[in-house]
Design an enzyme around this catalytic site. Structure first.
Site, mmCIF file in Angstrom:
data_model
loop_
_atom_site.group_PDB
_atom_site.id
_atom_site.type_symbol
_atom_site.label_atom_id
_atom_site.label_comp_id
_atom_site.label_asym_id
_atom_site.label_seq_id
_atom_site.Cartn_x
_atom_site.Cartn_y
_atom_site.Cartn_z
ATOM 1 N N GLY B 322 0.825 -1.212 0.000
ATOM 2 C CA GLY B 322 0.000 0.000 0.000
ATOM 3 C C GLY B 322 0.858 1.260 0.000
ATOM 4 C CD1 TRP B 324 6.739 0.680 -4.578
ATOM 5 C CD2 TRP B 324 4.737 0.090 -5.374
ATOM 6 N NE1 TRP B 324 6.826 0.655 -5.947
ATOM 7 C CE2 TRP B 324 5.610 0.294 -6.453
ATOM 8 C CE3 TRP B 324 3.416 -0.294 -5.643
ATOM 9 C CZ2 TRP B 324 5.212 0.138 -7.781
ATOM 10 C CZ3 TRP B 324 3.025 -0.449 -6.954
ATOM 11 C CH2 TRP B 324 3.910 -0.234 -8.007
ATOM 12 C CG HIS B 325 -0.169 1.166 -4.889
ATOM 13 N ND1 HIS B 325 -0.281 -0.092 -4.341
ATOM 14 C CD2 HIS B 325 -0.335 0.994 -6.213
ATOM 15 C CE1 HIS B 325 -0.500 -0.966 -5.300
ATOM 16 N NE2 HIS B 325 -0.536 -0.342 -6.441
ATOM 17 N N GLY B 326 1.717 4.778 -2.629
ATOM 18 C CA GLY B 326 1.752 6.195 -2.273
ATOM 19 C C GLY B 326 1.395 6.354 -0.813
#
Lengths: 82, 393
Positions: B322, B324-326
């Site tokens: 999660g 890593w997505h932002g």
């Protein structure tokens, strides 16, 4: 350690994990498909091979298909021991 | 200079044809060693176009690649000299992800990311896996030209699929070159994938998006449900469409980039879903985070209960995914939500006899599919940031 000893020890570890001696009679049985091991058992197996043979079993090294029967596992371990 | 977007617009596809024809000729002539340099040439060209000729943007990408390769080379020397020392591994992993962290944090707090060049998120997967595989004695040499091409290979630069270095090198090195027949089969399959991807993206995803846009904006439950289902299908066709094109273009250059989607919506549980959705990402997390966490936990006997151990592992694993997505609340929630679902699924399947008793029965499978499908769709609603917006209203 010769090939027979490696094979015997690998089979001991697999048998202990899946609690079924079918893996000795049918070395080409698919452990994952038959529900003999789950993904955590698989990882447990890698740890036990590392400790028993003092080798590195990297989880990113092989695909699950390369490690899904007792025979394939024996070959993979033997390759690293030998 | 015109604005080039990868896999979008006539401008891009015209260039693709221009770049594809020499690749076809090289493939037919069975010249894998020439293909290597041709791939490098097209990568430089595409990056030049995408960066609109900005030397700073191109410099950032090149610098990232060079620094990551230097890290890998230094780490290899460290492992040769001192053996496998755990904190050495951690230190190099931190250094390898540092640029991405700087980007994500500045992007979140300042609104514009420092070091925010295209592909940084996906390139970081590639650089970290090389560090970890050096530690595992799987990688024994870091060839500058080959590794740089692995990082920057333009068809997958933007959003994957995430290849593995040892697999990529096998195709790229040219040592086991494809025969004319094999190459032409691959080329044909690649063309088909590009057309299929275009159809997914331009026809299906674009149509479904109309539902999101016109019918899903009101703050009512009905509208939120329309938004949720439409967005879920839109996301699949958009991303699977992109992935198909990226894989298809890779094939034209003789690189067998791995598949990224496999009918995710037929999954009967959440675990199966992650073997079918964004496969290269979830398997990356499985191989480099979840499995390693589990091995350490088993070896160190951290937990007496296996189910507790894997539940915590799932939540950590998906939580990192999660982030890593932002750093936005929606992405973090999305990761934790899936971590929790995987943990609950694991507990349920292992501890409840009901599951073992009925899992082969038709009605049970249909029910499992229905529940999984809706849980997945709700996950996309979180991911879309629409849920947080709705709650905020």
């Amino acid at each position: 350690m010769n090939r027979e000893q490696v094979e015997e020890k690998v089979l001991d570890i697999i048998q202990e994990i899946c609690d079924d001696d079918i893996i000795r009679q049918e070395k080409d049985i698919n452990l994952l498909d038959e529900g003999l091991i789950d993904s955590l058992d698989y990882i447990d197996m890698l740890v036990q091979f590392e400790e028993a043979f003092d080798i590195i079993m990297s989880p990113s090294e092989f695909t699950r298909e390369e490690m899904d029967t007792p025979q394939k596992i024996i070959n993979q371990v033997a390759k690293r021991v030998g | 200079m015109m604005n080039l977007h990868l896999y979008e617009g006539l401008y891009f596809f015209s260039y693709l044809i221009v770049m594809g024809i020499p690749a076809l000729i090289i493939g037919i002539m069975e010249k894998p060693k020439i293909m290597r340099y041709y791939i490098a040439l097209t990568t430089v060209f595409v990056i030049y176009l995408v960066c609109k000729g900005s030397w700073i943007a191109m410099g950032n990408i090149a610098l990232f690649g060079v620094v990551q390769i230097a890290l890998a080379k230094i780490f290899m020397k460290v492992v040769e000299k001192y053996g496998r020392v755990k904190w050495h591994l951690w230190a190099f992993v931190v250094l390898s992800i540092a640029p991405l962290c700087v980007y994500k944090i500045t992007d979140f707090y300042l609104g514009h990311g420092f070091l925010g060049f295209i592909g940084i998120s996906y390139m970081t997967f590639k650089s970290v896996q090389i560090i970890i595989e050096i530690y595992d004695n799987l990688i024994h040499e870091v060839k500058f030209f080959d590794v740089l091409n692995f990082y920057l290979f333009w068809p997958t630069l933007l959003s994957g699929p995430i290849d593995r270095s040892r697999r990529f090198m096998g195709d790229f090195s040219g040592d086991t070159g494809l025969s004319r027949r094999e190459y032409l089969d691959l080329f044909g399959e690649g063309l088909f994938k590009i057309l299929l991807g275009l159809f997914y993206k331009l026809v299906i995803a674009a149509t479904i998006y109309q539902g999101v846009y016109w019918l899903g904006q009101d703050p009512s439950i009905k509208s939120a449900l329309i938004y949720m289902y439409c967005y879920g299908f839109y996301l699949f066709f958009d991303f699977a469409g992109y992935s198909n094109m990226a894989i298809g273009v890779s094939y034209i250059f003789g690189i067998k980039t791995p598949e990224n989607f496999n009918k995710p919506f037929i999954s009967k549980d959440i675990k199966e879903f992650w073997d079918r959705w964004h496969i290269t990402l979830s398997h990356w997390f499985r191989d480099f985070i979840f499995s390693r966490y589990s091995m350490a936990a088993i070896r160190g006997k951290w937990f007496s209960d296996r189910v507790v151990m894997s539940s915590i592992g799932f939540i950590i694993n998906m939580g990192i995914m999660g982030v890593w997505h932002g750093l936005s609340i929606s992405y973090i929630l999305y990761g934790l939500y899936h971590g929790l679902l995987l943990a609950l699924n694991d507990v349920y399947q292992k501890k409840f006899k009901f599951h073992k008793k009925h899992k082969k029965e038709r009605w049970y499978q249909i029910l499992s599919w229905f529940i999984t499908f809706n849980l997945v769709m709700f996950g996309f609603l979180i991911f879309s940031e629409h849920l947080v917006e709705l709650i905020g209203k």
